[in-house]
Design an enzyme around this catalytic site. Sequence first.
Site, mmCIF file in Angstrom:
data_model
loop_
_atom_site.group_PDB
_atom_site.id
_atom_site.type_symbol
_atom_site.label_atom_id
_atom_site.label_comp_id
_atom_site.label_asym_id
_atom_site.label_seq_id
_atom_site.Cartn_x
_atom_site.Cartn_y
_atom_site.Cartn_z
ATOM 1 N N HIS A 159 46.074 58.880 9.526
ATOM 2 C CA HIS A 159 45.264 58.816 10.663
ATOM 3 C C HIS A 159 43.946 59.352 10.551
ATOM 4 C CE1 HIS A 159 48.770 57.621 13.177
ATOM 5 N NE2 HIS A 159 49.351 58.873 12.770
ATOM 6 N N ASP A 195 55.047 53.958 8.241
ATOM 7 C CA ASP A 195 55.287 54.998 9.223
ATOM 8 C C ASP A 195 55.102 54.532 10.635
ATOM 9 O OD1 ASP A 195 54.006 58.278 9.294
ATOM 10 O OD2 ASP A 195 53.727 57.096 11.068
ATOM 11 N N HIS A 197 53.844 55.127 13.223
ATOM 12 C CA HIS A 197 52.481 55.182 13.904
ATOM 13 C C HIS A 197 51.412 54.485 13.137
ATOM 14 C CE1 HIS A 197 54.780 58.992 15.084
ATOM 15 N NE2 HIS A 197 54.154 58.653 16.207
ATOM 16 N N ASP A 284 59.269 58.448 10.017
ATOM 17 C CA ASP A 284 59.577 58.531 11.258
ATOM 18 C C ASP A 284 59.915 57.346 12.168
ATOM 19 O OD1 ASP A 284 55.990 59.415 12.115
ATOM 20 O OD2 ASP A 284 57.003 57.590 10.868
HETATM 21 N N1 LIG Z 1 54.166 62.310 22.243
HETATM 22 C C1 LIG Z 1 53.706 61.790 21.129
HETATM 23 C C2 LIG Z 1 52.380 62.769 20.381
HETATM 24 C C3 LIG Z 1 52.067 62.190 19.027
HETATM 25 N N2 LIG Z 1 51.135 63.115 18.460
HETATM 26 C C4 LIG Z 1 50.575 62.871 17.110
HETATM 27 C C5 LIG Z 1 51.544 62.181 16.265
HETATM 28 C C6 LIG Z 1 51.123 61.940 15.126
HETATM 29 C C7 LIG Z 1 51.943 61.342 14.073
HETATM 30 C C8 LIG Z 1 51.591 61.326 12.717
HETATM 31 S S1 LIG Z 1 52.463 60.303 11.551
HETATM 32 ZN ZN LIG Z 2 53.976 58.847 12.246
#
Ligand SMILES: NCCCNCCCCCS
Ligand SMILES: [Zn+2]
Length: 343
Positions: A159, A195, A197, A284
């Site tokens: 990120h 991932d 995200h 994840d």
């Molecule tokens: N309710 C979801 C909150 C997400 N907050 C950041 C998540 C970062 C994931 C990195 S792999």
């Molecule tokens: Zn993630």
Amino acid sequence: MLTFHNPDHHLHHASELKDGKVSPCFELPHRADTVLARVRQVGLGQLAIPAHYGKERYARIHSERYVNFLESAWQEWTALGHRHDALPLVWPVRDLRSDIEPEHIDGKLGFYAMDAGVAITAGTWQAVRRSADTALNGMDHLLQGNRSAFALCRPPGHHAAAEYMGGYCYLNNAAIAAQSCLDQGGKRVAILDVDFHHGNGTQSIFYQRPDVLFVSLHGDPRRSYPYFSGHRDETGSGAGQGFNLNYPLPHGTDWGSYATALDDACKRIRAYQPDALVISLGVDTYENDPISHFRLTSHDFFGIGAAIASIQSPTLFVMEGGYMVDEIGINAVNVLQGYTGGV
Ligand SMILES: NCCCNCCCCCS
Ligand SMILES: [Zn+2]
């Protein structure tokens, strides 16, 4: 497969602002310890402590002022008398200006962060630079002629963009490793981000460049963090047009539809013929992950590894996300065993 692991990751144990409360960050030290224990338990291969690299290697991807901010933020924060974690309180959104770096640490924290998931603590700088060193050493191992390596990075990196941190990420370990390959003679590098995200930081860094193909499978940003990138129409710009591929997938995605997208992604990467392949390995996507929404089983992670093996490029696995469930170690190592079994 050789595993490099970050001996200083315990120095970073932060809080985050989540659901309106400051609470312990989901990105816990125990995550890396669990993966390392599984690597040892299955006898995946040798373990190694990464050699140190200088800030100039991180600055091949991040701006110098951002790297200097990461190094000095805690000192500037505690100079105000604070002893608790540093978190941003204001961001340059919409028509606020971001062309002038603030001098005050409160301004800098917002200037250099996309969200409040990236607290700065006393040990953050040491932990994040050693995490980047871990990925750099993994790439060195490939450049010495080896087929694969595992960089057990913590904190994660995908990120983080050239000048901002976010989503538990400070230095973009995968991007720094990819750049290292190009700096040492590589012509093309592919980064596959599995991932849950979207790897907004990695996308941003290489968006205008044809020498790095970025491919990401992730939760549809209309309903999933990071919400503001990862749509299918983001295909690169300028010379980078066509070298950015997003596969946003709906909540509830299971192996059937995930594997279809993954096979297409692997075909596109094979056609690119990269000198090296970097995998942003987040697990994840697991059905029981506490903050994500896909439905992969532990067994499915073998399939991810086998699909990656079909690309037949030297491959560096860089640990990204995957949150605290005991299976994080099993799932990450299942990918690596699926890969080694498939090569
Ligand atoms: N309710 C979801 C909150 C997400 N907050 C950041 C998540 C970062 C994931 C990195 S792999
Ligand atoms: Zn993630």
